[in-house]
Design an enzyme around this catalytic site. Structure first.
Site, mmCIF file in Angstrom:
data_model
loop_
_atom_site.group_PDB
_atom_site.id
_atom_site.type_symbol
_atom_site.label_atom_id
_atom_site.label_comp_id
_atom_site.label_asym_id
_atom_site.label_seq_id
_atom_site.Cartn_x
_atom_site.Cartn_y
_atom_site.Cartn_z
ATOM 1 N N ALA A 30 0.816 -1.211 0.000
ATOM 2 C CA ALA A 30 0.000 0.000 0.000
ATOM 3 C C ALA A 30 0.850 1.262 0.000
ATOM 4 C CB ALA A 30 -0.924 0.012 1.208
ATOM 5 N N SER A 32 5.278 2.869 0.765
ATOM 6 C CA SER A 32 6.660 2.583 1.119
ATOM 7 C C SER A 32 7.358 3.866 1.510
ATOM 8 C CB SER A 32 7.389 1.934 -0.062
ATOM 9 O OG SER A 32 8.739 1.686 0.245
ATOM 10 N N GLY A 33 8.271 3.754 2.464
ATOM 11 C CA GLY A 33 9.074 4.886 2.881
ATOM 12 C C GLY A 33 10.451 4.422 3.283
ATOM 13 N N TYR A 35 11.694 4.138 6.174
ATOM 14 C CA TYR A 35 11.763 3.385 7.421
ATOM 15 C C TYR A 35 10.632 2.391 7.603
ATOM 16 C CZ TYR A 35 15.178 6.968 8.380
ATOM 17 O OH TYR A 35 16.256 7.806 8.285
ATOM 18 N N ALA A 36 9.735 2.297 6.645
ATOM 19 C CA ALA A 36 8.629 1.352 6.787
ATOM 20 C C ALA A 36 8.011 1.054 5.433
ATOM 21 C CB ALA A 36 7.570 1.908 7.735
ATOM 22 N N VAL A 38 4.226 -0.524 4.073
ATOM 23 C CA VAL A 38 2.873 -0.821 4.529
ATOM 24 C C VAL A 38 2.179 -1.691 3.491
ATOM 25 C CG1 VAL A 38 0.652 0.134 5.233
ATOM 26 C CG2 VAL A 38 2.760 1.352 5.801
ATOM 27 N N LYS A 53 2.233 -2.964 8.879
ATOM 28 C CA LYS A 53 3.305 -1.977 8.784
ATOM 29 C C LYS A 53 4.610 -2.611 9.214
ATOM 30 C CE LYS A 53 4.524 2.753 10.167
ATOM 31 N NZ LYS A 53 4.082 3.958 10.914
ATOM 32 N N ASP A 146 4.841 14.656 14.367
ATOM 33 C CA ASP A 146 4.773 14.660 12.901
ATOM 34 C C ASP A 146 3.320 14.759 12.442
ATOM 35 O OD1 ASP A 146 5.684 14.641 10.289
ATOM 36 O OD2 ASP A 146 5.812 12.460 10.162
#
Length: 479
Positions: A30, A32-33, A35-36, A38, A53, A146
């Site tokens: 679903a 992407s980053g 550090y994670a 999903v 996650k 954040d």
């Protein structure tokens, strides 16, 4: 697809986790980053949709779990349903309730429908839900760090929930600054800075609910604090590295400006992105002070931009003001292209930051490193919020003020007279909820084109620049 580093698993490693896949079906990625990652998932026992996650930083994952448990149960904070701790070769996996939309989708849909902006009754309900979620976090002693529209997720039936607490911290005691102004205190560890291990509060402050309907319906089955702590005890027993809170690098109390060079600013590829995240925010904070490099630039409080490492929930309140202003304007109120540009935009509206407007500001780490000429006639928030009522402007003014101690709390704003004025907020079931976006839709691309300035360099936007060496390094004055 980002490759993770913390647990060593990296992208798509979730498919090799029998402990996860035996209980949850992985349907697809679903998001992407750095550090994670999903994934959309489905609980095998009852078919309930979930978000899986996979967090590549172990400390961040456990802090997010701690913060979610501390704020639970709240209708307006995303529910943590399950947690699979990582190991030497696996990342932590948090199982969260599936929420397909976010507040940025509401803003985009409204902007696309101009000139017919969302009716005030609709806007009030979105605002109240945001306030309910932030108030729930703050009453539990959680500072999110954040807050932004993309981190306020929405269900298909319009329920908004605060999410993505990977940068969150739990304060030693709830509440805001007390006693002497925080920036006039000595440089020691203050009583309200974060603990290394989160405290699960058993009693929370109760806030009046503004949800018009009775909270019926089935709540997701949440992970209990006892279950989570049992998992953590097992993990620590297996760990060969001792306390898991020591697994990341120290922040060293370094601020954003202190840890970047001119080249870092010039070459920033994310400067125009709506979803710009401060990657430095993942640095460990073992010294007791926070890092200033947290949050998304457009929503970052002035004290963070000036390098503060000693702050509380008030940084969330500034972000909240930016979010609510965006609901009014359907575009960011301070879309800075760099940290320095961000400060410049804020000053042009609110005026210069001085001891009169922000007592103790001269003690901020970077206050004496960067100077701006005096703004004789600040634009003012009224000009930034055209066609808004005095009540609407007042709410933003109560949040977007320099002095952190004067920012209104989310709980206070829930009782603001504005929400009792006609038109009254619609019930949640009366909200116009945008259609769920496709899983491959990248909503950040549209916002990446929104730039407040065309300069390639952070410094070009301020004309002439005077750099002066000091006994502590250098200072920069812009004109």
């Amino acid at each position: 697809m980002a490759i993770g580093g913390g647990g060593g698993g990296g992208s798509w490693s979730i498919h090799g986790r029998p402990d996860v896949t035996s209980r949850y079906e992985v349907l697809g990625r679903a998001g992407s980053g750095a550090y994670a990652d999903v994934y959309r998932g489905r609980r095998r026992s009852d078919g309930a949709p979930v978000a899986l996650k996979e967090v590549h930083d172990a400390v961040s994952a456990r802090r997010e779990a701690d913060a979610l448990l501390a704020a639970a149960p709240s209708r307006h904070v995303v529910a943590l349903l399950d947690h699979f701790p990582g190991g030497d070769h696996d990342d932590d996996v948090l199982v969260l309730e599936w929420l397909p939309l976010d507040l940025s989708a509401v803003v985009r849909a409204a902007a696309a429908a101009r000139p017919s902006a969302p009716p005030a009754a609709q806007r009030k309900r979105w605002m109240l839900q945001v306030l309910e979620g932030v108030a729930a976090c703050h009453s539990a002693g959680v500072v999110h760090r954040d807050l932004k529209p993309a981190n306020l997720l929405i269900s298909e039936d319009g329920v908004l929930k605060v999410a993505d607490l990977g940068q969150a911290r739990i304060l030693q005691e709830t509440g805001t600054y007390q006693g002497m102004h925080p920036y006039e205190q000595s440089s020691g560890v203050e009583p309200w800075v974060s603990q290394q291990r989160a405290v699960l509060h058993g009693v929370k402050e109760n806030h009046p609910s503004h949800d018009s309907e009775t909270q019926t319906g089935q709540e997701p089955e949440r992970l209990t604090a006892a279950d989570y702590l049992h998992e953590m005890d097992q993990l620590r027993a297996k760990s060969t590295h001792g306390d898991v809170d020591k697994m990341s690098l120290q922040d060293g109390n370094a601020s954003c400006l202190a840890t970047c060079s001119t080249a870092d600013i010039d070459d920033d590829p994310f400067r125009a992105s709506y979803s710009y995240d401060a990657e430095e925010g993942m640095l460990e904070e073992e010294s007791g002070a926070f890092t200033s490099c947290v949050g998304t630039r457009w929503f970052r409080a002035p004290e963070l931009l000036y390098g503060s490492t000693n702050y509380g929930q008030e940084v969330d309140l500034w972000s909240l003001g930016c979010i609510l202003a965006e609901l009014f304007n359907l575009e960011p109120i301070f879309p800075g292209t760099s940290d320095i540009d961000q400060i410049g935009r804020i000053i042009s509206v609110l005026g210069n930051i001085t001891e009169e407007t922000f007592p103790g500001c001269s003690n901020l780490p970077d206050y004496n490193k960067i100077f701006f000429n005096k703004v004789e006639k600040p634009i003012g928030l009224e000009a930034c919020l055209p066609d808004r009522s005095a009540s609407e402007v007042s709410i933003i003014k109560r949040l977007l003020c320099y002095d952190p101690t004067k920012r209104a709390s989310a709980a206070d704003l829930l009782n603001d007279p504005y929400f009792a004025e006609e038109p009254l907020p619609v019930p949640i079931e009366g909200l116009q909820v945008p259609e769920s976006k496709d899983e491959d839709d990248d909503s950040t691309e549209e916002w990446a084109n929104f730039r407040g300035g065309d300069s390639d360099s952070d410094f070009d936007e301020f004309g002439s620049m005077d750099v002066t060496k000091t006994d502590k390094g250098f200072s920069i004055r812009f004109s």
